[in-house]
Design a protein around this motif. Sequence first.
Motif, PDB file in Angstrom:
ATOM      1  N   VAL A   1     -10.082  10.229   3.498  1.00 29.75           N
ATOM      2  CA  VAL A   1      -9.664   8.985   4.146  1.00 29.75           C
ATOM      3  C   VAL A   1      -8.161   9.026   4.368  1.00 29.75           C
ATOM      4  CG1 VAL A   1      -9.563   6.469   3.965  1.00 29.75           C
ATOM      5  CG2 VAL A   1     -11.527   7.712   3.045  1.00 29.75           C
ATOM      6  N   THR A   2      -7.730   8.661   5.572  1.00 27.17           N
ATOM      7  CA  THR A   2      -6.308   8.544   5.880  1.00 27.17           C
ATOM      8  C   THR A   2      -5.980   7.075   6.083  1.00 27.17           C
ATOM      9  OG1 THR A   2      -6.288  10.723   6.936  1.00 27.17           O
ATOM     10  CG2 THR A   2      -4.462   9.235   7.438  1.00 27.17           C
ATOM     11  N   CYS A   3      -5.006   6.574   5.326  1.00 27.13           N
ATOM     12  CA  CYS A   3      -4.639   5.150   5.387  1.00 27.13           C
ATOM     13  C   CYS A   3      -3.127   5.026   5.500  1.00 27.13           C
ATOM     14  CB  CYS A   3      -5.112   4.409   4.138  1.00 27.13           C
ATOM     15  SG  CYS A   3      -6.877   4.132   4.057  1.00 27.13           S
ATOM     16  N   GLY A   4      -2.699   3.893   6.036  1.00 26.10           N
ATOM     17  CA  GLY A   4      -1.285   3.578   6.023  1.00 26.10           C
ATOM     18  C   GLY A   4      -0.856   3.174   4.624  1.00 26.10           C
ATOM     19  N   LEU A   5       0.351   3.600   4.226  1.00 21.76           N
ATOM     20  CA  LEU A   5       0.843   3.253   2.895  1.00 21.76           C
ATOM     21  C   LEU A   5       1.029   1.752   2.727  1.00 21.76           C
ATOM     22  CD1 LEU A   5       3.449   5.930   1.742  1.00 21.76           C
ATOM     23  CD2 LEU A   5       1.405   5.155   0.550  1.00 21.76           C
ATOM     24  N   ASP A   6       1.157   1.040   3.844  1.00 23.08           N
ATOM     25  CA  ASP A   6       1.325  -0.412   3.767  1.00 23.08           C
ATOM     26  C   ASP A   6       0.003  -1.150   3.860  1.00 23.08           C
ATOM     27  OD1 ASP A   6       4.153  -0.362   3.478  1.00 23.08           O
ATOM     28  OD2 ASP A   6       4.325   0.135   5.602  1.00 23.08           O
ATOM     29  N   SER A   7      -1.141  -0.431   3.836  1.00 21.32           N
ATOM     30  CA  SER A   7      -2.454  -1.072   3.787  1.00 21.32           C
ATOM     31  C   SER A   7      -2.680  -1.653   2.397  1.00 21.32           C
ATOM     32  CB  SER A   7      -3.562  -0.062   4.109  1.00 21.32           C
ATOM     33  OG  SER A   7      -3.388   0.493   5.393  1.00 21.32           O
ATOM     34  N   THR A   8      -3.398  -2.771   2.319  1.00 18.91           N
ATOM     35  CA  THR A   8      -3.685  -3.413   1.040  1.00 18.91           C
ATOM     36  C   THR A   8      -4.955  -2.835   0.419  1.00 18.91           C
ATOM     37  OG1 THR A   8      -4.989  -5.162   2.065  1.00 18.91           O
ATOM     38  CG2 THR A   8      -2.614  -5.541   1.839  1.00 18.91           C
ATOM     39  N   GLY A   9      -5.164  -3.171  -0.849  1.00 15.78           N
ATOM     40  CA  GLY A   9      -6.391  -2.761  -1.518  1.00 15.78           C
ATOM     41  C   GLY A   9      -7.622  -3.322  -0.838  1.00 15.78           C
TER      42      GLY A   9
END
Length: 300
Positions: free
Chosen positions: A90-98
Amino acid sequence: ALPGALRGGLYTIIMAAANEVAATTGAEEPGMDMRELPGGEGSSPATGSSPDGEGHREQLQATVSNGSDAEGVQELVELKVIWNKNKYEVTCGLDSTGAELKQRIHSLTGLPPAMQKVMYKGLLPEEKTLREIKVTNGAKIMVVGSTINDVLAVNTPKEAAQQEVKAEENKKEPLCRQKQHRKVLDKGKPDDVMPSVKGVQERLPTVPLSGMYNKSGGKVRLTFKLEQDQLWIGTKERTEKLPMGSIKNVVSEPIEGHEDYHMMAFQLGPTEASYYWVYWVPTQYVDAIKDTVLGKWQYF
């Protein structure tokens, strides 16, 4: 010095020869202005570059500038999500929330966010970003939980078995009239049995249910060890410690003439021969016993 007429004739011969050579080689006629050629000194950016390459530099700067803007939209981090022995990249933005990560997990696994337990150095907080909890690139995210279909698959066999048993019971005479049970019930109500309250449903008491009979007519007590998920069936000789999950079904029926007490059986195997019978169970605890043993509680 040549006479004027001779000079004029010689000039005419030379120009004619020059024109013939030009026609043969494709060279320019004498006197052609080289600035009119493509890419010449006076050409515009549409047909050629300016002498100092200014147009080319402007285009290069624009390309570099656009590339920098695209790369600066959001910093990404690659995660390894592990659920039910399956691994997902999974690739996510570091500023994505839980909470947003849970939605991504839902799209991959079908596991609803409300039924997910997501762990990274402890339980993952939904309101914080991945940056705030210091998630690093390549981090392992552990997920625990069951889909709706998994939960139904666990409950359905027990419910189906219970319905089948009830259907069979309806075809037979009441249990309390059958010979195998009469020999115990004819002994009468035990003197030390716990008092009953008809028409009332109560939670299981904190003390064992005692003073009842088993199929052989011996005294039996039931102890519900909820913290261990076990039912203890105790007699004078020994105590059987049964995991709740090993009990296939629970059946009960009021005792005729004493409807405030029930006879109850715990199915420990695949057939009726595996029933463990208990007599004179106070009616107010019957539903609580069934719900506790059959596991009718919330999973999360």
